[in-house]
Design a protein around this motif. Structure first.
Motif, PDB file in Angstrom:
ATOM      1  N   GLU A 174     -58.652  -0.113 -13.011  1.00 16.85           N
ATOM      2  CA  GLU A 174     -57.811  -1.259 -12.685  1.00 16.85           C
ATOM      3  C   GLU A 174     -58.380  -2.535 -13.305  1.00 16.85           C
ATOM      4  O   GLU A 174     -57.640  -3.360 -13.840  1.00 16.85           O
ATOM      5  N   ASP A 175     -59.706  -2.688 -13.245  1.00 18.43           N
ATOM      6  CA  ASP A 175     -60.340  -3.844 -13.874  1.00 18.43           C
ATOM      7  C   ASP A 175     -60.082  -3.855 -15.381  1.00 18.43           C
ATOM      8  O   ASP A 175     -59.758  -4.893 -15.957  1.00 18.43           O
ATOM      9  N   LEU A 176     -60.243  -2.700 -16.018  1.00 14.83           N
ATOM     10  CA  LEU A 176     -60.009  -2.618 -17.464  1.00 14.83           C
ATOM     11  C   LEU A 176     -58.541  -2.855 -17.802  1.00 14.83           C
ATOM     12  O   LEU A 176     -58.220  -3.463 -18.830  1.00 14.83           O
ATOM     13  N   SER A 177     -57.649  -2.377 -16.956  1.00 17.68           N
ATOM     14  CA  SER A 177     -56.227  -2.592 -17.187  1.00 17.68           C
ATOM     15  C   SER A 177     -55.895  -4.079 -17.141  1.00 17.68           C
ATOM     16  O   SER A 177     -55.128  -4.589 -17.962  1.00 17.68           O
ATOM     17  N   TYR A 178     -56.489  -4.784 -16.199  1.00 18.40           N
ATOM     18  CA  TYR A 178     -56.286  -6.227 -16.088  1.00 18.40           C
ATOM     19  C   TYR A 178     -56.809  -6.933 -17.343  1.00 18.40           C
ATOM     20  O   TYR A 178     -56.129  -7.783 -17.922  1.00 18.40           O
ATOM     21  N   LEU A 179     -58.019  -6.564 -17.771  1.00 17.78           N
ATOM     22  CA  LEU A 179     -58.579  -7.148 -18.988  1.00 17.78           C
ATOM     23  C   LEU A 179     -57.676  -6.855 -20.183  1.00 17.78           C
ATOM     24  O   LEU A 179     -57.422  -7.737 -21.010  1.00 17.78           O
ATOM     25  N   ARG A 180     -57.181  -5.661 -20.264  1.00 19.80           N
ATOM     26  CA  ARG A 180     -56.298  -5.277 -21.370  1.00 19.80           C
ATOM     27  C   ARG A 180     -55.030  -6.134 -21.392  1.00 19.80           C
ATOM     28  O   ARG A 180     -54.574  -6.566 -22.444  1.00 19.80           O
ATOM     29  N   ARG A 181     -54.469  -6.411 -20.216  1.00 22.14           N
ATOM     30  CA  ARG A 181     -53.287  -7.276 -20.151  1.00 22.14           C
ATOM     31  C   ARG A 181     -53.615  -8.686 -20.624  1.00 22.14           C
ATOM     32  O   ARG A 181     -52.813  -9.320 -21.321  1.00 22.14           O
ATOM     33  N   LEU A 182     -54.809  -9.191 -20.256  1.00 19.38           N
ATOM     34  CA  LEU A 182     -55.221 -10.512 -20.735  1.00 19.38           C
ATOM     35  C   LEU A 182     -55.337 -10.537 -22.258  1.00 19.38           C
ATOM     36  O   LEU A 182     -54.918 -11.491 -22.916  1.00 19.38           O
ATOM     37  N   LEU A 183     -55.933  -9.497 -22.821  1.00 23.06           N
ATOM     38  CA  LEU A 183     -56.096  -9.422 -24.273  1.00 23.06           C
ATOM     39  C   LEU A 183     -54.745  -9.377 -24.966  1.00 23.06           C
ATOM     40  O   LEU A 183     -54.522 -10.075 -25.962  1.00 23.06           O
ATOM     41  N   HIS A 184     -53.822  -8.572 -24.438  1.00 25.41           N
ATOM     42  CA  HIS A 184     -52.487  -8.483 -25.041  1.00 25.41           C
ATOM     43  C   HIS A 184     -51.757  -9.821 -24.978  1.00 25.41           C
ATOM     44  O   HIS A 184     -51.077 -10.200 -25.940  1.00 25.41           O
ATOM     45  N   GLY A 185     -51.896 -10.536 -23.887  1.00 28.74           N
ATOM     46  CA  GLY A 185     -51.253 -11.849 -23.789  1.00 28.74           C
ATOM     47  C   GLY A 185     -51.757 -12.801 -24.853  1.00 28.74           C
ATOM     48  O   GLY A 185     -50.978 -13.485 -25.521  1.00 28.74           O
ATOM     49  N   ARG A 186     -53.051 -12.823 -25.042  1.00 32.68           N
ATOM     50  CA  ARG A 186     -53.620 -13.698 -26.072  1.00 32.68           C
ATOM     51  C   ARG A 186     -53.203 -13.261 -27.477  1.00 32.68           C
ATOM     52  O   ARG A 186     -52.906 -14.088 -28.332  1.00 32.68           O
ATOM     53  N   MET A 187     -53.171 -11.956 -27.713  1.00 32.87           N
ATOM     54  CA  MET A 187     -52.730 -11.471 -29.026  1.00 32.87           C
ATOM     55  C   MET A 187     -51.283 -11.875 -29.284  1.00 32.87           C
ATOM     56  O   MET A 187     -50.936 -12.316 -30.388  1.00 32.87           O
ATOM     57  N   ASP A 188     -50.431 -11.737 -28.269  1.00 26.26           N
ATOM     58  CA  ASP A 188     -49.025 -12.108 -28.424  1.00 26.26           C
ATOM     59  C   ASP A 188     -48.870 -13.594 -28.724  1.00 26.26           C
ATOM     60  O   ASP A 188     -48.048 -13.992 -29.556  1.00 26.26           O
ATOM     61  N   ILE A 189     -49.654 -14.427 -28.065  1.00 25.74           N
ATOM     62  CA  ILE A 189     -49.587 -15.880 -28.299  1.00 25.74           C
ATOM     63  C   ILE A 189     -50.065 -16.213 -29.713  1.00 25.74           C
ATOM     64  O   ILE A 189     -49.437 -17.017 -30.418  1.00 25.74           O
ATOM     65  N   LEU A 190     -51.153 -15.592 -30.148  1.00 27.18           N
ATOM     66  CA  LEU A 190     -51.636 -15.837 -31.515  1.00 27.18           C
ATOM     67  C   LEU A 190     -50.604 -15.404 -32.553  1.00 27.18           C
ATOM     68  O   LEU A 190     -50.349 -16.115 -33.538  1.00 27.18           O
ATOM     69  N   LEU A 191     -49.992 -14.240 -32.349  1.00 25.11           N
ATOM     70  CA  LEU A 191     -48.962 -13.772 -33.291  1.00 25.11           C
ATOM     71  C   LEU A 191     -47.763 -14.710 -33.307  1.00 25.11           C
ATOM     72  O   LEU A 191     -47.206 -14.987 -34.382  1.00 25.11           O
ATOM     73  N   ALA A 192     -47.386 -15.230 -32.152  1.00 24.81           N
ATOM     74  CA  ALA A 192     -46.264 -16.175 -32.101  1.00 24.81           C
ATOM     75  C   ALA A 192     -46.599 -17.455 -32.858  1.00 24.81           C
ATOM     76  O   ALA A 192     -45.750 -18.004 -33.573  1.00 24.81           O
ATOM     77  N   GLU A 193     -47.827 -17.921 -32.733  1.00 23.31           N
ATOM     78  CA  GLU A 193     -48.241 -19.122 -33.477  1.00 23.31           C
ATOM     79  C   GLU A 193     -48.242 -18.858 -34.975  1.00 23.31           C
ATOM     80  O   GLU A 193     -47.792 -19.684 -35.759  1.00 23.31           O
ATOM     81  N   LEU A 194     -48.725 -17.706 -35.381  1.00 22.22           N
ATOM     82  CA  LEU A 194     -48.727 -17.375 -36.811  1.00 22.22           C
ATOM     83  C   LEU A 194     -47.302 -17.259 -37.344  1.00 22.22           C
ATOM     84  O   LEU A 194     -47.012 -17.716 -38.459  1.00 22.22           O
ATOM     85  N   ASP A 195     -46.411 -16.669 -36.572  1.00 22.46           N
ATOM     86  CA  ASP A 195     -45.010 -16.543 -36.991  1.00 22.46           C
ATOM     87  C   ASP A 195     -44.319 -17.895 -37.058  1.00 22.46           C
ATOM     88  O   ASP A 195     -43.382 -18.093 -37.838  1.00 22.46           O
ATOM     89  N   ARG A 196     -44.751 -18.839 -36.247  1.00 21.65           N
ATOM     90  CA  ARG A 196     -44.116 -20.149 -36.161  1.00 21.65           C
ATOM     91  C   ARG A 196     -44.417 -21.028 -37.369  1.00 21.65           C
ATOM     92  O   ARG A 196     -43.683 -21.957 -37.671  1.00 21.65           O
ATOM     93  N   ARG A 197     -45.450 -20.697 -38.113  1.00 20.46           N
ATOM     94  CA  ARG A 197     -45.887 -21.552 -39.213  1.00 20.46           C
ATOM     95  C   ARG A 197     -45.125 -21.251 -40.500  1.00 20.46           C
ATOM     96  O   ARG A 197     -45.382 -20.244 -41.150  1.00 20.46           O
ATOM     97  N   PRO A 198     -44.243 -22.130 -40.895  1.00 19.62           N
ATOM     98  CA  PRO A 198     -43.474 -21.904 -42.127  1.00 19.62           C
ATOM     99  C   PRO A 198     -44.260 -22.263 -43.383  1.00 19.62           C
ATOM    100  O   PRO A 198     -43.896 -21.874 -44.479  1.00 19.62           O
ATOM    101  N   ASP A 199     -45.367 -22.973 -43.229  1.00 15.76           N
ATOM    102  CA  ASP A 199     -46.088 -23.503 -44.389  1.00 15.76           C
ATOM    103  C   ASP A 199     -47.266 -22.634 -44.827  1.00 15.76           C
ATOM    104  O   ASP A 199     -48.216 -23.132 -45.406  1.00 15.76           O
ATOM    105  N   GLY A 200     -47.203 -21.367 -44.568  1.00 18.87           N
ATOM    106  CA  GLY A 200     -48.286 -20.495 -44.994  1.00 18.87           C
ATOM    107  C   GLY A 200     -49.454 -20.457 -44.035  1.00 18.87           C
ATOM    108  O   GLY A 200     -50.483 -19.883 -44.337  1.00 18.87           O
ATOM    109  N   GLY A 201     -49.320 -21.093 -42.906  1.00 14.73           N
ATOM    110  CA  GLY A 201     -50.321 -20.961 -41.874  1.00 14.73           C
ATOM    111  C   GLY A 201     -51.438 -21.969 -41.893  1.00 14.73           C
ATOM    112  O   GLY A 201     -52.444 -21.786 -41.229  1.00 14.73           O
TER     113      GLY A 201
END
Length: 193
Positions: free
Chosen positions: A44-71
């Motif tokens: 359960e502890d690892l599952s919680y950590l995994r959800r935190l990691l996925h949230g951060r990965m999703d936010i980083l990917l959204a920021e990278l996708d948002r950049r029209p100027d090559g990042g």
């Protein structure tokens, strides 16, 4: 030693390269129950950590996708950067409907190690902070993303081992009741679960 190895390490393990975990047949019924409970708590502890990691990965990917100027990193614009990403957070962090049916599991909102998991996920971000993603160049964002992905793979592998151990405990307990090595009467009389 980290908290993840403690339950299994209390009991004799099979050779490390086998991946078999503890020899469940040699454990007493009470030991099996304790091992199962501790293993599921650690999962359960690892599952919680995994959800935190996925949230951060999703936010980083959204920021990278948002950049029209090559990042490239941009100066903070009060009219755009944080607001656009902040408004999209609910959509970014919402999981898509699963395509494969899985058995339901009880999931709590936050395990006892929640604060430790938060710190671990923040450390993996390095100098990249979620509050100022627009100020970082794409290379820093990609490096943080790769650190998160690598750690998520490790966490997922550890979770799978813990789940196999818990499943093995369940199977061994069931076998003992089925074969008459354990008695339901003892359980009903107040024996430990």
């Amino acid at each position: 030693m980290d908290a993840i190895g403690t339950a299994q390490d209390r009991y004799e393990r099979a050779p490390e390269d086998s991946g078999a975990g503890p020899d469940l047949g040699r454990l007493g019924l009470d030991q099996l129950r304790v091992l199962r409970r501790e293993t599921l708590e650690q999962e359960e502890d690892l599952s919680y950590l995994r959800r935190l990691l996925h949230g951060r990965m999703d936010i980083l990917l959204a920021e990278l996708d948002r950049r029209p100027d090559g990042g490239t990193a941009r100066p903070v614009d009060p009219a755009d950067p944080a607001g656009a990403l902040l408004e999209r957070l609910p959509a970014i962090l919402t999981d898509a409907a699963p395509t494969v049916r899985r058995s339901a599991r009880h999931v709590t909102l936050g395990p006892p190690r929640g604060q430790q998991s938060q710190l671990e996920a923040d450390t993996l971000m390095g100098d990249v902070q979620l509050a100022d993603l627009a100020a970082h160049p794409v290379t820093e964002l990609l490096a943080a993303l790769e650190r998160l992905r690598a750690h998520e793979r490790e966490v997922s592998g550890r979770r799978q081992l813990l789940l196999r151990t818990a499943d093995g405990c369940n199977a061994e307990i069931t076998r003992r009741y089925r074969d008459g090595e354990a008695r339901v009467e003892d359980l009903l009389a107040g024996g430990p679960l």
